[in-house]
Structures are given as structure tokens and as C-alpha cells.
Motif scaffolding. Structure first.
Motif, PDB file in Angstrom:
ATOM      1  N   ARG A 118      -3.728   2.647  -2.330  1.00 51.79           N
ATOM      2  CA  ARG A 118      -3.401   3.195  -1.000  1.00 51.79           C
ATOM      3  C   ARG A 118      -3.736   2.215   0.123  1.00 51.79           C
ATOM      4  NH1 ARG A 118      -6.711   8.117  -2.928  1.00 51.79           N
ATOM      5  NH2 ARG A 118      -5.154   9.395  -3.989  1.00 51.79           N
ATOM      6  N   GLY A 119      -4.415   1.109  -0.222  1.00 49.94           N
ATOM      7  CA  GLY A 119      -4.781   0.122   0.800  1.00 49.94           C
ATOM      8  C   GLY A 119      -6.130   0.380   1.426  1.00 49.94           C
ATOM      9  N   HIS A 120      -6.959   1.225   0.757  1.00 53.76           N
ATOM     10  CA  HIS A 120      -8.253   1.589   1.340  1.00 53.76           C
ATOM     11  C   HIS A 120      -9.446   0.934   0.644  1.00 53.76           C
ATOM     12  CE1 HIS A 120      -6.058   5.583   2.466  1.00 53.76           C
ATOM     13  NE2 HIS A 120      -5.756   4.598   3.279  1.00 53.76           N
ATOM     14  N   TYR A 121      -9.209   0.083  -0.343  1.00 47.68           N
ATOM     15  CA  TYR A 121     -10.338  -0.504  -1.088  1.00 47.68           C
ATOM     16  C   TYR A 121      -9.916  -1.899  -1.525  1.00 47.68           C
ATOM     17  CZ  TYR A 121     -14.485  -0.150  -4.223  1.00 47.68           C
ATOM     18  OH  TYR A 121     -15.702  -0.306  -4.835  1.00 47.68           O
ATOM     19  N   ALA A 122     -10.044  -2.841  -0.574  1.00 52.05           N
ATOM     20  CA  ALA A 122      -9.567  -4.206  -0.834  1.00 52.05           C
ATOM     21  C   ALA A 122     -10.411  -4.876  -1.907  1.00 52.05           C
ATOM     22  CB  ALA A 122      -9.635  -5.007   0.450  1.00 52.05           C
ATOM     23  N   ALA A 156      -7.649   4.294  -4.607  1.00 50.58           N
ATOM     24  CA  ALA A 156      -8.000   3.875  -3.242  1.00 50.58           C
ATOM     25  C   ALA A 156      -7.436   2.478  -2.964  1.00 50.58           C
ATOM     26  CB  ALA A 156      -9.520   3.891  -3.080  1.00 50.58           C
ATOM     27  N   GLN A 157      -7.525   1.571  -3.941  1.00 50.17           N
ATOM     28  CA  GLN A 157      -6.976   0.219  -3.763  1.00 50.17           C
ATOM     29  C   GLN A 157      -5.459   0.290  -3.569  1.00 50.17           C
ATOM     30  OE1 GLN A 157      -7.799  -2.601  -6.945  1.00 50.17           O
ATOM     31  NE2 GLN A 157      -6.400  -4.103  -6.063  1.00 50.17           N
ATOM     32  N   PRO A 179       0.835  -1.204   0.000  1.00 48.33           N
ATOM     33  CA  PRO A 179       0.000   0.000   0.000  1.00 48.33           C
ATOM     34  C   PRO A 179       0.868   1.252   0.000  1.00 48.33           C
ATOM     35  CG  PRO A 179      -0.716  -1.556   1.697  1.00 48.33           C
ATOM     36  CD  PRO A 179       0.590  -2.068   1.165  1.00 48.33           C
ATOM     37  N   SER A 213     -18.906   8.769  -3.737  1.00 51.08           N
ATOM     38  CA  SER A 213     -17.584   8.885  -3.136  1.00 51.08           C
ATOM     39  C   SER A 213     -17.636   9.954  -2.058  1.00 51.08           C
ATOM     40  CB  SER A 213     -16.522   9.224  -4.187  1.00 51.08           C
ATOM     41  OG  SER A 213     -15.226   9.011  -3.650  1.00 51.08           O
ATOM     42  N   THR A 234     -21.249   1.378  -3.842  1.00 45.37           N
ATOM     43  CA  THR A 234     -19.967   1.118  -4.510  1.00 45.37           C
ATOM     44  C   THR A 234     -20.210  -0.017  -5.499  1.00 45.37           C
ATOM     45  OG1 THR A 234     -19.308  -0.348  -2.719  1.00 45.37           O
ATOM     46  CG2 THR A 234     -18.472   1.907  -2.624  1.00 45.37           C
TER      47      THR A 234
END
Ligand code: NAP
Length: 340
Positions: free
Chosen positions: A54-58, A51-52, A15, A244, A269
Motif C-alpha cells: 500500500r506504500g506505507h512501509y518502505a 503495508a509495503q 502503491p 501493530s 517493528t
């Protein structure tokens, strides 16, 4: 077509910032009975990819861990249950992930033909935003001809799709932007008016533009303090669609005004939705919008293209917010198709 065992893709090493996007070698995807294997020419870049990263949207369970939610390319292989497509067809698709790669497997219900007159790079810019807006603003919020629609982030991918979908349906999109060039772009796409959020009062302008009626629908990607603005700008019976929360996910807003105005606030989403739901959205796009998209005078989104192995540059560009329209990655196959 000879299918390779291995392919080039973009992996998220860990991330972090755009620099964690690394070119990697991966096994080519296996297809299930209802999947189409697409040889990717182009992959659209979208906010959820950032977002994915950055590790915020698995990724949802079972989905590819590679980024990339939309592609265009040609059909390279098909499972036995696939109907409606043939090898070599030019297609665009909403993926469940894995679009930043030379090949991706996609349930065939999420695959659509490329609109007539569109390049593969242009078509790769369509599914994620058009499916999102179709599901939320059209199918759930019941967008109808004549409605006034306040569209935040009008010059971005979601905003542009919302403006054009409003135009097809006969609704009146009012686009919110931050600069004159973005306002002109939104006007070209079909906005009936623009509001420059850096120097104009959004509620006053909406009321002025709608003769005091307010916005029947609001498409918002910002959240935060803007939620109260959306409520104030809404018409009685209005519906605010939240896709969003760029300026804040936890807000306080006047519930009594919502009640007095008979408002609905809904959020969604796209990625975790079921294959069945995504196929239903695809069918709606195909049946209601594909003909308009294929008309010769259709205004396509502005594109900035990057080679697949420079995906990190595309992410930097999206974070800088200077683009209009969409950012698209081209594989070697896609670059060769563009040149021919
Ligand atoms: N819910 C879903 O299923 C779904 C699906 C796809 C995308 N999304 C989300 O929708 C959002 C927009 O996606 P997009 O593809 O349209 O992105 P985009 O192309 O980068 O466009 C965003 C637009 O919003 C404006 N904006 C206003 N305030 C902003 C802020 N605080 N941060 C960033 N932009 C701001 C930007 O222009 P100005 O700054 O000039 O006004 C820009 O034109 C992203 O957060 C994305 O993750 C959600």
C-alpha cells in the motif's frame, strides 16, 4: 547447482491494492560474504507485506524492494564467511525483503534449520511472526512461566506464534478472537481460554480468568480504543507490547492508571532492526524453541497455500480476515517439493 542469472519474482508495480502485485523477471540476487542464497520453495505472507504494497512501509535502505519477509527452501550458494550450513540444506529464514521470488540472499545469522518433521511450506510460515514475538514479548518484556498473557488477534499469524511461545515457556495465553472457529483453533494451539471480542467484555473476562489479578503481559496488534482496554486489563507491573496499530496509531489513554499500576508500554517493528539484532533473535529461537517445534506432536499453524504468481489472491485473503494461521506462496520448486 547451476544458478540462473534471472528469476521470477513478484514486484509491486505501484502503491495500491492486491492487483499491483505483478509477476516479473528480475536479476537473481548477488550474495555478500556473510550471505546464504536460498532457492525459495515457499514464502510466508505477512501484514507488513500488505503495508509495503500500500506504500506505507518502505523497505529499509539497502533492502530488496521486493515483498516477502520470510522463506523456506534450500541453500543454493554461500558467501565465504558463512558457517553452519551446507549446500542443499533445508532452511528457513527471516529475510530483509525479497522473499516473494525464486531466490533470495539472506545474512546467515537470520537463517535457521527447518524444524524436524516440517515441510518447507510449513517452515516458511514461521520466522516473521516467531522472531517478532520472541524479540518483543520474550526478550524485551521478559515473559516468564506462570504469567497470564492477553493475546489479541489470537487466530492470526502473530497471535498463533504468541500462543505457542507462551505454551513452550509455561505462561498462560488468553486469546482474543471474533468467531467460534477461531476460538477452537486458538485452543488447539494452547490457549488456556478465549475471549470473543464481538460479544464479551475483555476486561471483565480477563479479571475473571485471572482471579482479579489481570494480564501480566499483553500482545496487541490493534491499538486505537483497545489501548485503554489493555491498560484496564493489565496486572500491576504489567507490560503491553504493541506490534501493530490496525485500529488506530494515535490514542489517548489514562497515564495515571499506567503509573498507579506500574505499567510498561513498548513497541517495535522487526524489519528495520540491524542484522546483529536479527541474528540475536534467531539464536534465541534456535536455542529455546527449535527442540519443541521439532517434537512429533507439535501443532503446526493452519496453512492456506497459493502459487507465487497468485500472490494477489493471498493478499485479498489476508485482507478479508477469514483465514486461521498463515498464508504461504509456493514457487514451482516448492510445489514440486510438496508433491514429492
Ligand atoms: N511489529 C512488527 O515487527 C510486526 C511483525 C509482523 C506483523 N506485524 C503486524 O501485526 C499485525 C498482525 O499480523 P498477522 O500476520 O498476525 O495478521 P493476520 O494473520 O491477518 O491476523 C490478524 C488477526 O487479528 C484479528 N483482528 C482483529 N482486529 C483486526 C483488524 N482491525 N484488522 C485486522 N485484523 C484484526 C483478525 O481476526 P479477527 O478479525 O477475527 O479478530 C486476525 O486473526 C499486522 O498488522 C502486521 O503488519 C508487525
Amino acid at each position: 547447482m547451476n544458478l540462473p542469472d534471472q528469476m521470477t519474482a513478484i514486484c509491486i508495480a505501484e502503491p495500491g491494492g492486491p492487483e499491483v502485485l505483478k509477476t516479473c523477471r528480475q536479476p537473481a540476487p548477488q550474495i555478500g560474504p556473510a550471505d546464504v542464497l536460498i532457492r525459495v520453495a515457499a514464502a510466508g505472507v505477512n501484514g507488513p507485506d500488505l503495508a509495503q504494497r500500500r506504500g506505507h512501509y518502505a523497505p529499509p535502505p539497502g533492502a530488496s524492494p521486493l515483498p516477502g519477509l520470510e522463506v523456506a527452501g534450500e541453500v543454493a550458494a554461500m558467501g565465504q564467511a558463512v558457517t553452519g550450513f551446507a549446500l542443499g540444506d533445508a532452511v528457513m529464514a527471516l529475510t530483509n525483503g525479497g522473499g516473494y521470488a525464486e531466490y533470495v540472499a539472506v545474512p546467515f545469522g537470520q537463517v535457521l534449520p527447518v524444524p524436524h518433521g516440517w515441510t518447507l511450506a510449513e517452515a516458511a510460515a514461521l520466522p516473521e511472526t516467531w522472531f517478532t514475538v520472541t524479540q518483543t514479548l520474550v526478550m524485551r518484556a521478559g515473559l516468564e512461566p506462570g504469567m497470564h498473557v492477553l493475546v489479541h488477534g489470537g487466530a492470526g499469524g502473530i497471535g498463533g506464534a504468541a500462543i505457542q511461545i507462551c505454551s513452550i515457556i509455561g505462561a498462560h495465553p488468553i486469546a482474543v478472537v471474533s468467531a467460534a472457529d477461531k476460538a477452537s483453533y486458538c485452543n488447539r494451539l494452547g490457549a488456556i481460554a478465549t475471549i470473543d471480542r464481538t460479544r464479551e467484555n475483555i476486561v471483565d473476562r480477563v479479571m475473571e480468568l485471572t482471579d482479579g489479578h489481570g494480564a501480566d503481559r499483553v500482545l496487541d496488534i490493534i491499538g486505537g480504543a483497545l489501548t485503554a482496554v489493555n491498560i484496564a486489563a493489565s496486572a500491576r507491573g504489567g507490560h503491553i507490547v504493541q506490534v501493530s496499530t490496525l485500529e488506530g496509531a494515535t490514542v489517548s489513554f489514562p497515564l495515571r492508571t499506567m503509573m498507579a499500576k506500574d505499567l510498561t508500554l513498548s513497541g517495535s517493528t522487526l524489519r528495520p532492526q540491524s542484522a546483529r539484532t536479527k541474528a540475536g533473535i534467531a539464536a534465541h529461537v534456535r536455542d529455546n524453541f527449535l527442540a519443541a517445534l521439532s517434537s512429533p506432536d507439535w501443532i503446526k499453524p493452519e496453512l492456506a497455500t497459493f502459487p507465487l504468481d497468485e500472490a494477489h489472491r493471498a493478499h485479498v485473503a489476508m485482507e478479508q480476515r477469514i483465514h486461521r494461521g498463515k498464508l504461504v506462496l509456493l514457487t514451482e520448486f516448492g510445489a514440486a517439493s510438496q508433491a514429492s
